[in-house]
Design a protein around this motif. Structure first.
Motif, short mmCIF file in Angstrom:
data_model
loop_
_atom_site.label_atom_id
_atom_site.label_comp_id
_atom_site.label_asym_id
_atom_site.label_seq_id
_atom_site.Cartn_x
_atom_site.Cartn_y
_atom_site.Cartn_z
N ALA A 352 66.26 86.35 41.89
CA ALA A 352 65.51 86.90 43.04
C ALA A 352 66.27 88.06 43.68
O ALA A 352 65.68 89.07 44.07
N ASP A 357 63.94 90.29 45.99
CA ASP A 357 63.26 89.28 46.80
C ASP A 357 64.28 88.61 47.71
O ASP A 357 64.87 87.59 47.38
N GLU A 359 64.04 87.04 50.62
CA GLU A 359 63.71 85.73 51.19
C GLU A 359 64.03 84.60 50.20
O GLU A 359 64.69 83.62 50.55
N THR A 360 63.57 84.74 48.96
CA THR A 360 63.83 83.71 47.96
C THR A 360 65.31 83.63 47.63
O THR A 360 65.87 82.54 47.49
#
Length: 433
Positions: A352, A357, A359-360
């Motif tokens: 991620a 990404d 947040e992930t």
């Protein structure tokens, strides 16, 4: 000969209607072992000689020194060969092909042959592995081990070709893989090492190769019994959900099963010296009535000839209405379930992070920090601290670092499957509980 002991750790009590039996199986091998004189150990060293190994030139120079150190670490009488890998593969030593027997003269000649190594061409690891299998087959040998070193990706053969070759050579020898620098793919080498029941690791700087090659060769020379399999018998109506090695590294063996008898299957574990490993076995059985007791599985170690090696362990299932008994989680099972989750969280978090990404990545790597802290896995906790800023390790509160070096990220990824053994109570402590 090595002696094998099997110990099973589980909570055998199940609530009414439950059907899943989990156990950690610890296999311990002791003894000096015996290798037949007419079938000595065999070692093949595969060196990436693609063009990138000359950028910088210290990589190939360090690889030559490391190979020379590995040759020096071989026992007298061990069969060995050196392969140069590019978009093809060729035997550098012995000159006539096949394998040479280690002695003062052959070691000197082998180290002299390393001067012929040149960096040029591409990378086709499947060809390297296939040639290694042919080299091993040229002489009768029981314990077969290879070292594969690369600095890049498998760019000069399609993935499906590598997969076909891996399927063909699996089980023929054990292969430890090393990536030098940061331009190789961890997932690619992990597929090779797991298929070949070996290890994978990063050597960030070329200067570290020599010590690593010495260590791998010394470990190989310590193996005494080859082609050992974990044999699992289960009762009528039972289904094996999975069989996984969980220590010292995570390796899923479930799909590697070969049938060896009625309701009996063998799972490859490779070669053994004096060592101990842990396996997580999960079996689904048909539920029975309260008070009923069932033998849910029987575990042993067998040789390539099918002979039992050492003791045998049993997995049990007892159905009870006593929730105090049935809800008690085996600390061994819980520990290794957490270790598997830790590895998965690291893999998904790094993926991620690479994909942007945030947040992930924050959630997954934070979970990894919490799991590493809870299990006392200090080595992994230190590697995670190079990738994230840890605010609260117990809660898994972190902040992603703005800049993470490729070395730190790849070191964490390549060692994410390395586990920490569960701390077990002594008999006196268990009685006190």
């Amino acid at each position: 000969m090595n002696e094998f002991r099997v110990d099973v750790y589980q909570n055998e009590y199940l609530p009414q209607g439950a059907s899943e039996v989990n156990a950690i199986v610890t296999v311990t091998a002791t003894g000096e072992g015996v290798v037949a004189a007419d079938e000595p150990a065999a070692e093949v060293i595969i060196i990436d000689c693609s063009g990138s190994m000359d950028w910088p030139s210290t990589k190939l120079k360090a690889a030559k020194r490391a190979t020379a150190a590995a040759i020096d670490a071989l026992r007298d009488g061990v069969l060995f060969a050196v392969i140069a890998g590019t978009h093809t593969a060729s035997i550098i030593f012995p000159y006539e092909g096949g394998m040479a027997r280690a002695d003062a003269e052959s070691r000197k000649a082998a180290k002299q042959s390393l001067t012929r190594l040149r960096a040029d061409g591409g990378t086709a690891m499947g060809e390297w592995l296939r040639l290694a299998a042919r080299v091993f087959d040229s002489r009768s040998s029981t314990l077969r081990h290879a070292i594969l070193l690369t600095d890049g990706r498998n760019e000069h053969e399609p993935p499906e070709k590598l997969a076909r070759i891996l399927e063909k050579v699996a089980g023929q020898y054990v292969c430890d893989c090393r990536g030098v620098g940061t331009d190789w793919e961890v997932g690619e080498l992990r597929r090779i090492s797991e298929t070949m029941l070996g290890s994978v690791d990063i050597v960030a700087e070329p200067a570290g190769l020599e010590a690593d090659f010495k260590a791998m060769t010394a470990a190989s020379m310590g193996k005494k019994v080859a082609d050992v399999a974990l044999r699992l018998w289960t009762p009528q109506g039972a289904t094996v959900k999975f069989v996984k090695q969980v220590e010292p590294t995570l390796v899923d063996l479930t799909a590697r099963r070969t049938e060896s008898g009625p309701r009996t299957g063998d799972y490859p574990t490779g070669s053994w010296g004096a060592e101990s490993r842990d396996y997580h076995v999960c079996v689904q059985v048909e539920p029975a009535g309260v008070g009923d007791k069932m033998l849910a599985g029987r575990v042993s170690l067998v040789s390539a000839a099918g002979d039992q090696l050492g003791t045998r362990g049993q997995m049990l299932a007892v159905w009870t209405e006593d929730t105090v008994l049935s809800t008690k989680i085996s600390p061994e099972v819980a520990h290794y379930t957490g270790q598997a989750e830790l590895a998965e969280a690291i893999e998904e978090g790094l993926q991620a992070q690479r994909g942007g990404d945030v947040e992930t990545a924050t959630a997954k790597l934070g979970r990894a920090v919490a799991l590493a802290h809870a299990s006392g896995h200090e080595d992994t906790a230190k590697l995670l601290a190079n990738v994230v800023d840890v605010v609260d390790p117990a809660r898994g509160t972190i902040r992603l670092k703005r800049a993470v070096s490729a070395v730190d990220a790849m070191t964490l990824e390549s060692r994410s499957q390395v586990t920490k053994r569960v701390g077990r109570q002594s008999a006196a402590e268990e009685e006190a509980d």
